[in-house]
Design an enzyme around this catalytic site. Structure first.
Site, PDB file in Angstrom:
ATOM      1  N   ASP A   1      38.681 103.376  84.737  1.00 35.04           N
ATOM      2  CA  ASP A   1      38.456 101.941  85.284  1.00 35.04           C
ATOM      3  C   ASP A   1      37.100 101.799  85.000  1.00 35.04           C
ATOM      4  O   ASP A   1      36.149 102.576  84.733  1.00 35.04           O
ATOM      5  CB  ASP A   1      39.222 102.080  86.605  1.00 35.04           C
ATOM      6  CG  ASP A   1      39.417 100.349  87.003  1.00 35.04           C
ATOM      7  OD1 ASP A   1      38.870  99.749  86.452  1.00 35.04           O
ATOM      8  OD2 ASP A   1      40.335 100.447  87.935  1.00 35.04           O
TER       9      ASP A   1
ATOM     10  N   ASP B   1      42.703  91.895  86.254  1.00 29.20           N
ATOM     11  CA  ASP B   1      44.281  92.364  86.706  1.00 29.20           C
ATOM     12  C   ASP B   1      44.960  91.074  86.823  1.00 29.20           C
ATOM     13  O   ASP B   1      44.792  89.944  86.931  1.00 29.20           O
ATOM     14  CB  ASP B   1      44.101  92.799  88.036  1.00 29.20           C
ATOM     15  CG  ASP B   1      43.346  94.091  88.087  1.00 29.20           C
ATOM     16  OD1 ASP B   1      42.857  94.253  87.183  1.00 29.20           O
ATOM     17  OD2 ASP B   1      43.371  94.882  89.157  1.00 29.20           O
TER      18      ASP B   1
ATOM     19  N   GLU C   1      38.267  98.521  81.263  1.00 27.66           N
ATOM     20  CA  GLU C   1      36.991  97.759  81.573  1.00 27.66           C
ATOM     21  C   GLU C   1      37.050  96.242  81.719  1.00 27.66           C
ATOM     22  O   GLU C   1      36.003  95.511  81.487  1.00 27.66           O
ATOM     23  CB  GLU C   1      35.537  98.122  80.920  1.00 27.66           C
ATOM     24  CG  GLU C   1      35.625  98.444  79.444  1.00 27.66           C
ATOM     25  CD  GLU C   1      35.320  96.760  78.971  1.00 27.66           C
ATOM     26  OE1 GLU C   1      36.134  96.091  78.480  1.00 27.66           O
ATOM     27  OE2 GLU C   1      33.982  96.778  79.353  1.00 27.66           O
ATOM     28  N   TRP C   2      38.441  95.883  81.587  1.00 25.41           N
ATOM     29  CA  TRP C   2      38.804  94.304  81.691  1.00 25.41           C
ATOM     30  C   TRP C   2      38.192  93.545  80.661  1.00 25.41           C
ATOM     31  O   TRP C   2      37.975  92.092  80.929  1.00 25.41           O
ATOM     32  CB  TRP C   2      38.298  94.030  83.180  1.00 25.41           C
ATOM     33  CG  TRP C   2      38.399  95.040  84.329  1.00 25.41           C
ATOM     34  CD1 TRP C   2      39.551  95.690  84.452  1.00 25.41           C
ATOM     35  CD2 TRP C   2      37.482  95.320  85.177  1.00 25.41           C
ATOM     36  NE1 TRP C   2      39.379  96.334  85.606  1.00 25.41           N
ATOM     37  CE2 TRP C   2      37.964  96.299  85.751  1.00 25.41           C
ATOM     38  CE3 TRP C   2      35.992  95.014  85.522  1.00 25.41           C
ATOM     39  CZ2 TRP C   2      37.371  96.805  87.077  1.00 25.41           C
ATOM     40  CZ3 TRP C   2      35.421  95.522  86.073  1.00 25.41           C
ATOM     41  CH2 TRP C   2      35.942  96.643  87.243  1.00 25.41           C
ATOM     42  N   GLY C   3      37.897  94.117  79.446  1.00 23.76           N
ATOM     43  CA  GLY C   3      37.629  93.077  78.185  1.00 23.76           C
ATOM     44  C   GLY C   3      36.009  92.759  78.544  1.00 23.76           C
ATOM     45  O   GLY C   3      35.389  92.173  77.871  1.00 23.76           O
TER      46      GLY C   3
HETATM   47  C1  GLA Z   1      41.234  97.793  88.899  1.00 18.47           C
HETATM   48  C2  GLA Z   1      41.985  98.036  87.670  1.00 18.47           C
HETATM   49  C3  GLA Z   1      43.528  98.183  88.122  1.00 18.47           C
HETATM   50  C4  GLA Z   1      43.675  99.232  89.179  1.00 18.47           C
HETATM   51  C5  GLA Z   1      42.782  99.022  90.252  1.00 18.47           C
HETATM   52  C6  GLA Z   1      42.721 100.183  91.163  1.00 18.47           C
HETATM   53  O1  GLA Z   1      41.320  96.678  89.490  1.00 18.47           O
HETATM   54  O2  GLA Z   1      42.027  96.929  86.902  1.00 18.47           O
HETATM   55  O3  GLA Z   1      44.666  98.213  86.872  1.00 18.47           O
HETATM   56  O4  GLA Z   1      43.683 100.408  88.225  1.00 18.47           O
HETATM   57  O5  GLA Z   1      41.584  98.901  89.655  1.00 18.47           O
HETATM   58  O6  GLA Z   1      41.734 100.184  92.192  1.00 18.47           O
END
Ligand code: GLA
Length: 400
Positions: A148, A203, A181-183
């Site tokens: 993450d 998310d 890393e969410w893009g």
């Molecule tokens: C981030 C990630 C999620 C999850 C949480 C855990 O938000 O994007 O998928 O792994 O952390 O804390």
């Protein structure tokens, strides 16, 4: 000249692909992840039961092999050697015990950590411990690491993920590496030699369209993620996948929305991670998640993600090229009213620059297999007629 060229090519290949085990994840990985339903409330009993159900309900046979423990599996401090350790209350027998149990069921085991100093839920992060943590994971015999991006202020994303990838590689254990890393730093542009999948967005939440208010942050709906990821299709393929996040199927969307969510993940060649409580899953949810035809689309060996061919009055037509000159077609009703589909194949040719697909239904007839129900239409000679409920979809496989 040739004698010099071949070793140089090999060297370049080894340099660019040195960071990861190339042969892993030739099709999108499938499994279960604890986060969407349980967040930090995980424990040994839940995980062992989930492993049992994956096998008993035929989900393992359907392809769901990785069982991934997300955030909060750890104790709040490293041990005196600086090693990570399992939370002694949640996991009294430690992680190797869990790994052994999961492996004894023929499943694979995944863990979570973060490139930053702490995980998103505040547990010890990997920053500065990359090689030590990789050795720990190998000693626990994990098969998958989700990594993450919380608490990473000032770090270069590519360097951070590359370091962890090299550390995993050095252990000699084949470990699928999932970048989360969410893009933020466009991993689709640089991560194909580093990891096997990368999240494209923030998310997911249990919502069909728009954003879901979660208090101090907003989760993405299913369709928000789909809209964002669709243009990124050219960056994904065997061994390196765009990841639209774990699924929310079975977590409270309407059955039609669950079906469409699953169809779209399969059309996008997404990694399929279950995010529901398998102990409370309805038969309807199980049937969606284990539909063999839908899964065959997701797992098609060409690994070419699908695309939106057209969008008219809330009706979206999606196409995914499949092996043996077959294709998957998905008609999606995005609106809140039923749509009467009357689709004339002959006036809707398909062209795709990425797969070089070029279909003229006036010249070629395809046999139709429907994934979710029975439309009665056998081939593409006649129009396809069907009422599609709000947020529902018709998913077809067309073969020559
Ligand atoms: C981030 C990630 C999620 C999850 C949480 C855990 O938000 O994007 O998928 O792994 O952390 O804390």
């Amino acid at each position: 000249m040739k004698k010099i060229l071949i070793p140089i090519c090999l060297l370049v290949f080894q340099m660019t692909h040195a960071q990861k085990n190339m042969h892993l994840a030739l099709t999108p990985p499938m499994g279960w992840n604890s986060w969407n339903t349980f967040a930090t409330q995980i424990n040994e009993k839940l995980i062992l039961e989930t492993a049992d159900i994956l096998v008993a309900k035929g989900m393992k046979d359907a392809g769901y092999t990785y069982l991934v423990l997300d955030d909060a599996w750890m104790a709040s401090e490293r041990n005196s050697n600086g090693d990570l350790q399992a939370d002694p209350i949640k996991f009294p027998h430690g992680m190797k015990y869990i790994a052994d149990y999961i492996h004894s069921k023929g499943l694979k085991f995944g863990l979570y950590n973060c490139a930053g100093t702490k995980t998103c839920a505040g547990y010890p992060g990997t920053r500065g411990y990359e090689y030590q943590d990789a050795r720990f994971y190998a000693s626990q015999e994990i098969d998958y690491l989700k990594f993450d991006w919380c608490n990473t202020e000032g770090i270069d994303a590519k360097e951070a993920y590359k370091t962890m990838s090299l550390a995993l590689k050095k252990t000699g254990r084949p470990i699928v590496f999932s970048l989360c890393e969410w893009g933020t730093h466009k991993p689709w542009l640089w991560a194909d030699s580093i990891g096997h999948l990368w999240r494209t967005t923030g998310d997911i939440g249990i919502k069909w369209e728009g954003l879901k208010n979660q208090g101090d942050w907003s989760a993405n709906s299913v369709m928000k993620i789909v809209d964002f990821q669709e243009p990124l299709r050219k960056y994904a393929g065997p061994g390196h996948w765009n990841d639209p996040d774990m699924m929310e199927v079975g977590n409270g969307l309407k059955p039609e929305e669950d079906r469409s969510h699953f169809s779209l993940w399969c059309m996008m060649a997404a990694p399929l991670f279950l995010g529901n409580d398998l102990r409370k899953m309805s038969l309807e949810t199980l049937k969606i998640l284990t539909n063999p035809l839908a899964i065959s689309i997701d797992q098609d060996s060409l690994g070419i993600p699908g695309f939106r061919l057209s969008q008219k009055d809330s009706l979206e037509t999606w196409v995914r090229p499949l092996k043996n000159h077959s294709m998957a077609i998905c008609f999606l009703n995005r609106s809140s009213k039923p749509i009467s589909l009357d689709y004339d194949w002959k006036i809707n040719p398909i062209q795709d620059d990425i797969s070089k697909m070029d279909i003229d239904f006036k010249k070629d007839t395809f046999t139709i297999t429907e994934v979710w129900g029975k439309i009665g239409s056998k081939n593409t000679k006649k129009n396809l007629k069907k009422t599609i409920l709000p947020h529902d979809n018709v998913l077809l496989i067309l073969t020559k």
